[in-house]
Enzyme design. Structure first.
Site, PDB file in Angstrom:
ATOM      1  N   ALA A  41       0.840  -1.194   0.000  1.00  0.00           N
ATOM      2  CA  ALA A  41       0.000   0.000   0.000  1.00  0.00           C
ATOM      3  C   ALA A  41       0.878   1.248   0.000  1.00  0.00           C
ATOM      4  O   ALA A  41       1.843   1.344   0.756  1.00  0.00           O
ATOM      5  CB  ALA A  41      -0.893  -0.012   1.240  1.00  0.00           C
ATOM      6  N   CYS A  57      -1.815  -8.331   6.550  1.00  0.00           N
ATOM      7  CA  CYS A  57      -1.547  -6.957   6.983  1.00  0.00           C
ATOM      8  C   CYS A  57      -1.741  -6.805   8.492  1.00  0.00           C
ATOM      9  O   CYS A  57      -2.800  -7.131   9.022  1.00  0.00           O
ATOM     10  CB  CYS A  57      -2.476  -5.994   6.249  1.00  0.00           C
ATOM     11  SG  CYS A  57      -2.138  -4.295   6.713  1.00  0.00           S
ATOM     12  N   GLN A 112      -4.983  -7.142  -5.121  1.00  0.00           N
ATOM     13  CA  GLN A 112      -5.188  -7.666  -3.771  1.00  0.00           C
ATOM     14  C   GLN A 112      -6.378  -6.988  -3.110  1.00  0.00           C
ATOM     15  O   GLN A 112      -6.489  -5.758  -3.125  1.00  0.00           O
ATOM     16  CB  GLN A 112      -3.946  -7.441  -2.919  1.00  0.00           C
ATOM     17  CG  GLN A 112      -4.097  -8.144  -1.572  1.00  0.00           C
ATOM     18  CD  GLN A 112      -2.926  -7.887  -0.652  1.00  0.00           C
ATOM     19  OE1 GLN A 112      -2.749  -6.786  -0.156  1.00  0.00           O
ATOM     20  NE2 GLN A 112      -2.138  -8.903  -0.409  1.00  0.00           N
ATOM     21  N   LYS A 159      -2.440 -14.293   0.657  1.00  0.00           N
ATOM     22  CA  LYS A 159      -1.210 -13.870   1.348  1.00  0.00           C
ATOM     23  C   LYS A 159      -1.459 -13.976   2.845  1.00  0.00           C
ATOM     24  O   LYS A 159      -2.427 -13.396   3.359  1.00  0.00           O
ATOM     25  CB  LYS A 159      -0.909 -12.418   0.962  1.00  0.00           C
ATOM     26  CG  LYS A 159       0.127 -11.713   1.827  1.00  0.00           C
ATOM     27  CD  LYS A 159       1.492 -11.740   1.183  1.00  0.00           C
ATOM     28  CE  LYS A 159       2.534 -11.028   2.005  1.00  0.00           C
ATOM     29  NZ  LYS A 159       2.343  -9.591   2.100  1.00  0.00           N
ATOM     30  N   GLY A 161       9.524  -7.209  -1.188  1.00  0.00           N
ATOM     31  CA  GLY A 161       8.805  -5.975  -0.862  1.00  0.00           C
ATOM     32  C   GLY A 161       9.755  -4.804  -0.736  1.00  0.00           C
ATOM     33  O   GLY A 161      10.170  -4.188  -1.724  1.00  0.00           O
ATOM     34  N   ARG A 162      10.161  -4.519   0.501  1.00  0.00           N
ATOM     35  CA  ARG A 162      10.902  -3.291   0.784  1.00  0.00           C
ATOM     36  C   ARG A 162      12.214  -3.166   0.020  1.00  0.00           C
ATOM     37  O   ARG A 162      12.627  -2.056  -0.314  1.00  0.00           O
ATOM     38  CB  ARG A 162      11.154  -3.194   2.296  1.00  0.00           C
ATOM     39  CG  ARG A 162       9.863  -2.939   3.072  1.00  0.00           C
ATOM     40  CD  ARG A 162      10.058  -3.190   4.553  1.00  0.00           C
ATOM     41  NE  ARG A 162      10.259  -4.609   4.831  1.00  0.00           N
ATOM     42  CZ  ARG A 162      10.625  -5.095   6.006  1.00  0.00           C
ATOM     43  NH1 ARG A 162      10.852  -4.265   7.004  1.00  0.00           N
ATOM     44  NH2 ARG A 162      10.767  -6.406   6.186  1.00  0.00           N
ATOM     45  N   ASP A 212      12.312 -10.126   4.151  1.00  0.00           N
ATOM     46  CA  ASP A 212      13.744  -9.816   4.319  1.00  0.00           C
ATOM     47  C   ASP A 212      14.635 -10.322   3.190  1.00  0.00           C
ATOM     48  O   ASP A 212      15.825 -10.560   3.418  1.00  0.00           O
ATOM     49  CB  ASP A 212      14.270 -10.396   5.643  1.00  0.00           C
ATOM     50  CG  ASP A 212      13.536  -9.855   6.863  1.00  0.00           C
ATOM     51  OD1 ASP A 212      12.789  -8.868   6.707  1.00  0.00           O
ATOM     52  OD2 ASP A 212      13.702 -10.422   7.953  1.00  0.00           O
TER      53      ASP A 212
END
Ligand SMILES: Cc1cc2nc3c(=O)[nH]c(=O)nc-3n(C[C@H](O)[C@H](O)[C@H](O)COP(=O)(O)O)c2cc1C
Length: 329
Positions: A2, A84, A54, A123, A208-209, A186
């Site tokens: 998001a 989430c 999603q 997920k 992700g990050r 990670d």
């Protein structure tokens, strides 16, 4: 993610090697469907297949309606968010809070699978908390309900983003089902990607990050897995050109006012670790116009010092994932 995986960023990640890029989560609350934000999140113009959207919510019939709404607007895969941990999501018993209620999980999965004729994926996290790691039970339930693939963020809901991802729990979930399992959490480098695949036996990886400010991570991982050797990081001129093109796509998608604001976090991520990056970020966050933002980015990335620093491999987002800004709110 998001606030991150909007259409411009998904497109960039796909161009740089991501096999799939899921949309930001879309609420199943139909009252929001007319909102600008939801309308934008359902905009897939020009997006390459497969387009995965999603949805998040806790009411089976609203989730089924949301799935249909999104397939009517071009979704080719519906993904359900049960991962989430954000308070505003869990307060309404959606996202990872659902993992506490396996009966409701089954009702939601069945309702959504029945409502659309595209694949439905899920997920999850590894469980609600460390005493209740029910990821494998939810995975079996998902398979029985017709879910076609499962992504697992290797942390419990209670752990939010703390500590290390638990790859052994992902391995146990993978062993419990025969649908494809995608390991997440990670993964920050090609070496880590290979290690996670090996440790979990997963069928795919979700990043992700580590893609924030470093969408090249997808091609770097693909290259490492195929060739067993690392591809050099992009030269600073490529970073500059990619960022400038990304900015143009953001302005086109959001318009100048919101585009300039959305661009700020991306500019910060791309400049992380570069010489004088902090001072640059402070300056660039003050500007309000598209022209000034572009000019400042160009100037920063063209500076000889920046070039030298990045070329020496000091830049980028290697190492720990970027800190959370969105979910902390
Ligand atoms: C800013 C932000 C927004 C996120 N939004 C979502 C989301 O909408 N749906 C989702 O399934 N996960 C979301 N996540 C979780 C990520 O998909 C991922 O599971 C998590 O960050 C761990 O993977 P990573 O270590 O590769 O970042 C979000 C994470 C961040 C940092």
């Amino acid at each position: 993610m998001a606030g991150v995986t909007d259409r411009p960023f998904r497109r960039l990640c796909r161009e740089l090697g991501a096999g799939m890029a899921a949309s930001e989560m879309v609420s199943s609350n139909s009252l929001l469907w007319g909102s600008e934000k939801t309308r934008r999140r359902a905009d897939h113009t020009g997006e390459a297949a497969p387009r995965a959207v999603q949805i998040v919510g806790a009411d089976p019939s609203m989730m089924a309606q949301a799935a249909r709404y999104n397939t009517d607007h071009g979704a080719q895969i519906i993904d359900i968010n049960m991962g989430c941990p954000a308070k505003k999501i869990c307060r309404v018993y959606a996202g990872s809070a659902l993992m506490q209620n396996e009966k409701l999980v089954a009702e939601i999965l069945q309702a959504v699978v029945k409502s659309v004729d595209v694949p439905v994926t899920l997920k999850i996290r590894t469980g609600w908390d460390r005493a209740n790691r029910n990821g494998a039970a939810i995975a079996r339930l998902a398979e029985a309900c017709g879910i076609q693939a499962l992504a697992v963020h290797g942390r419990t809901r209670a752990d939010a983003f703390q500590g290390e991802a638990e790859y052994d729990t992902i391995a146990a979930i993978k062993a419990a089902v025969s649908i494809p399992v995608i390991a997440n959490g990670d993964i920050t480098s090609p070496e880590k990607a290979a290690e996670v695949l090996q440790r979990t036996g997963a069928d795919g990886l979700m990043i992700g990050r580590a893609a924030q400010g470093n969408p090249w991570i997808f091609r770097e991982i693909a290259h490492y897995l195929a060739a067993g050797a690392k591809r050099p990081p992009p030269p600073v001129a490529e970073v500059r050109d990619t960022l400038l093109a990304h900015l143009e796509n953001l302005y086109a998608f959001y318009g100048e006012f919101s585009g300039v604001r959305m661009a700020r976090k991306h500019i910060s991520w791309y400049s992380k670790g570069l010489r004088d990056g902090a001072a640059f970020r402070h300056r660039v966050n003050q500007v309000e116009s598209r022209a000034a933002q572009v000019e400042m980015v160009r100037e920063f990335f063209d500076a000889p010092d920046t070039t030298r620093h990045r070329a020496l491999g000091c830049g980028g987002t290697a190492g720990r994932p970027a800190p959370l800004t969105e979910l902390a709110a």
